[in-house]
Motif scaffolding. Sequence first.
Motif, PDB file in Angstrom:
ATOM      1  N   MET A 218      15.431   6.794   3.614  1.00  0.00           N
ATOM      2  CA  MET A 218      14.427   6.833   4.434  1.00  0.00           C
ATOM      3  C   MET A 218      13.864   8.010   5.235  1.00  0.00           C
ATOM      4  O   MET A 218      12.401   7.970   5.583  1.00  0.00           O
ATOM      5  N   PRO A 219      14.471   8.960   5.714  1.00  0.00           N
ATOM      6  CA  PRO A 219      14.030  10.085   6.360  1.00  0.00           C
ATOM      7  C   PRO A 219      13.328  10.853   5.452  1.00  0.00           C
ATOM      8  O   PRO A 219      11.987  11.332   5.755  1.00  0.00           O
ATOM      9  N   TRP A 220      13.535  10.957   4.062  1.00  0.00           N
ATOM     10  CA  TRP A 220      12.765  11.776   3.061  1.00  0.00           C
ATOM     11  C   TRP A 220      11.380  10.840   3.043  1.00  0.00           C
ATOM     12  O   TRP A 220      10.320  11.532   2.806  1.00  0.00           O
ATOM     13  N   ILE A 221      11.296   9.679   2.620  1.00  0.00           N
ATOM     14  CA  ILE A 221      10.656   8.764   2.379  1.00  0.00           C
ATOM     15  C   ILE A 221       9.465   8.826   3.570  1.00  0.00           C
ATOM     16  O   ILE A 221       8.155   8.908   3.414  1.00  0.00           O
ATOM     17  N   SER A 222      10.122   8.598   4.630  1.00  0.00           N
ATOM     18  CA  SER A 222       9.054   8.569   5.658  1.00  0.00           C
ATOM     19  C   SER A 222       8.102   9.874   6.031  1.00  0.00           C
ATOM     20  O   SER A 222       7.136  10.008   6.101  1.00  0.00           O
ATOM     21  N   ALA A 223       8.907  11.074   5.763  1.00  0.00           N
ATOM     22  CA  ALA A 223       7.900  12.301   5.881  1.00  0.00           C
ATOM     23  C   ALA A 223       7.258  12.456   4.871  1.00  0.00           C
ATOM     24  O   ALA A 223       6.002  13.011   4.824  1.00  0.00           O
ATOM     25  N   ALA A 224       7.806  12.008   3.524  1.00  0.00           N
ATOM     26  CA  ALA A 224       6.867  11.985   2.430  1.00  0.00           C
ATOM     27  C   ALA A 224       5.385  11.155   2.422  1.00  0.00           C
ATOM     28  O   ALA A 224       4.506  11.623   2.020  1.00  0.00           O
ATOM     29  N   LEU A 225       5.595  10.072   3.092  1.00  0.00           N
ATOM     30  CA  LEU A 225       4.528   9.167   3.169  1.00  0.00           C
ATOM     31  C   LEU A 225       3.497   9.653   4.324  1.00  0.00           C
ATOM     32  O   LEU A 225       2.344   9.487   3.913  1.00  0.00           O
ATOM     33  N   ALA A 226       3.742  10.450   5.075  1.00  0.00           N
ATOM     34  CA  ALA A 226       3.272  11.336   5.964  1.00  0.00           C
ATOM     35  C   ALA A 226       2.206  12.328   5.197  1.00  0.00           C
ATOM     36  O   ALA A 226       0.908  12.419   5.167  1.00  0.00           O
ATOM     37  N   ARG A 227       2.932  12.926   4.304  1.00  0.00           N
ATOM     38  CA  ARG A 227       2.351  14.070   3.372  1.00  0.00           C
ATOM     39  C   ARG A 227       1.375  13.401   2.403  1.00  0.00           C
ATOM     40  O   ARG A 227       0.157  13.784   2.210  1.00  0.00           O
ATOM     41  N   ALA A 228       1.838  12.090   2.063  1.00  0.00           N
ATOM     42  CA  ALA A 228       0.938  11.353   1.200  1.00  0.00           C
ATOM     43  C   ALA A 228      -0.270  10.911   1.866  1.00  0.00           C
ATOM     44  O   ALA A 228      -1.399  10.618   1.272  1.00  0.00           O
ATOM     45  N   GLY A 229      -0.036  10.446   3.087  1.00  0.00           N
ATOM     46  CA  GLY A 229      -1.238  10.052   3.917  1.00  0.00           C
ATOM     47  C   GLY A 229      -2.446  11.062   3.754  1.00  0.00           C
ATOM     48  O   GLY A 229      -3.474  10.765   3.838  1.00  0.00           O
ATOM     49  N   ASP A 230      -1.974  12.414   4.068  1.00  0.00           N
ATOM     50  CA  ASP A 230      -2.857  13.483   4.278  1.00  0.00           C
ATOM     51  C   ASP A 230      -3.686  13.730   2.812  1.00  0.00           C
ATOM     52  O   ASP A 230      -4.818  13.881   2.938  1.00  0.00           O
ATOM     53  N   TRP A 231      -2.572  13.566   1.881  1.00  0.00           N
ATOM     54  CA  TRP A 231      -3.515  13.662   0.509  1.00  0.00           C
ATOM     55  C   TRP A 231      -4.272  12.666   0.238  1.00  0.00           C
ATOM     56  O   TRP A 231      -5.448  13.010  -0.473  1.00  0.00           O
ATOM     57  N   ALA A 232      -3.883  11.396   0.493  1.00  0.00           N
ATOM     58  CA  ALA A 232      -4.735  10.385   0.489  1.00  0.00           C
ATOM     59  C   ALA A 232      -6.121  10.441   1.018  1.00  0.00           C
ATOM     60  O   ALA A 232      -7.238  10.298   0.544  1.00  0.00           O
TER      61      ALA A 232
ATOM     62  N   ASP B 234       1.356   7.089  -6.653  1.00  0.00           N
ATOM     63  CA  ASP B 234       0.511   8.018  -7.143  1.00  0.00           C
ATOM     64  C   ASP B 234       0.726   9.414  -6.139  1.00  0.00           C
ATOM     65  O   ASP B 234       0.011  10.417  -7.284  1.00  0.00           O
ATOM     66  N   TRP B 235       0.999   9.575  -5.214  1.00  0.00           N
ATOM     67  CA  TRP B 235       1.134  10.865  -4.561  1.00  0.00           C
ATOM     68  C   TRP B 235       2.208  11.773  -5.516  1.00  0.00           C
ATOM     69  O   TRP B 235       2.016  12.748  -5.923  1.00  0.00           O
ATOM     70  N   LEU B 236       3.525  11.065  -5.557  1.00  0.00           N
ATOM     71  CA  LEU B 236       4.556  11.660  -6.693  1.00  0.00           C
ATOM     72  C   LEU B 236       3.979  12.048  -8.237  1.00  0.00           C
ATOM     73  O   LEU B 236       4.341  13.118  -8.565  1.00  0.00           O
ATOM     74  N   ARG B 237       3.113  11.182  -8.629  1.00  0.00           N
ATOM     75  CA  ARG B 237       2.550  11.307  -9.884  1.00  0.00           C
ATOM     76  C   ARG B 237       1.703  12.863 -10.014  1.00  0.00           C
ATOM     77  O   ARG B 237       1.545  13.537 -10.873  1.00  0.00           O
TER      78      ARG B 237
ATOM     79  N   ARG C  58       0.871  -1.175   0.117  1.00  0.00           N
ATOM     80  CA  ARG C  58      -0.025   0.059   0.133  1.00  0.00           C
ATOM     81  C   ARG C  58       0.824   1.188  -0.078  1.00  0.00           C
ATOM     82  O   ARG C  58       0.635   2.079  -0.772  1.00  0.00           O
ATOM     83  N   GLU C  59       2.071   1.153   1.041  1.00  0.00           N
ATOM     84  CA  GLU C  59       2.936   2.369   1.153  1.00  0.00           C
ATOM     85  C   GLU C  59       3.515   2.629  -0.213  1.00  0.00           C
ATOM     86  O   GLU C  59       3.725   3.759  -0.971  1.00  0.00           O
ATOM     87  N   THR C  60       3.769   1.651  -0.940  1.00  0.00           N
ATOM     88  CA  THR C  60       4.484   1.887  -2.415  1.00  0.00           C
ATOM     89  C   THR C  60       3.436   2.352  -3.363  1.00  0.00           C
ATOM     90  O   THR C  60       3.954   3.466  -4.226  1.00  0.00           O
TER      91      THR C  60
END
Length: 84
Positions: free
Chosen positions: A58-72, A23-26, A16-18
């Motif tokens: 990983m630090p960048w990806i972890s922070a990005a996943l938090a932003r992506a979760g908000d977007w989702a 999708d968020w990056l797109r 799911r995270e992948t």
Amino acid sequence: RPVNINIRPVSAPIWRETLLLRDWLRSHDDERDAYAAMKRGLAQRPGLPIDGYSEAKMPWISAALARAGDWAAATNWPDREEPA
């Protein structure tokens, strides 16, 4: 040219995270460009092993996943359990 291939089981949370990160990056060109720049910078570090490269991201990806979760949540992004 060396490459790194990741295989992830559909039943694992990383699946799911992948998809979410993809999708968020797109949908966020600025974030996509920042991610690409960070990856290029790491790839240019002499002698950085693949494990070190992965750990450094990983630090960048972890922070990005938090932003992506908000977007989702805001966009009703589909929470996929199986490949589309």
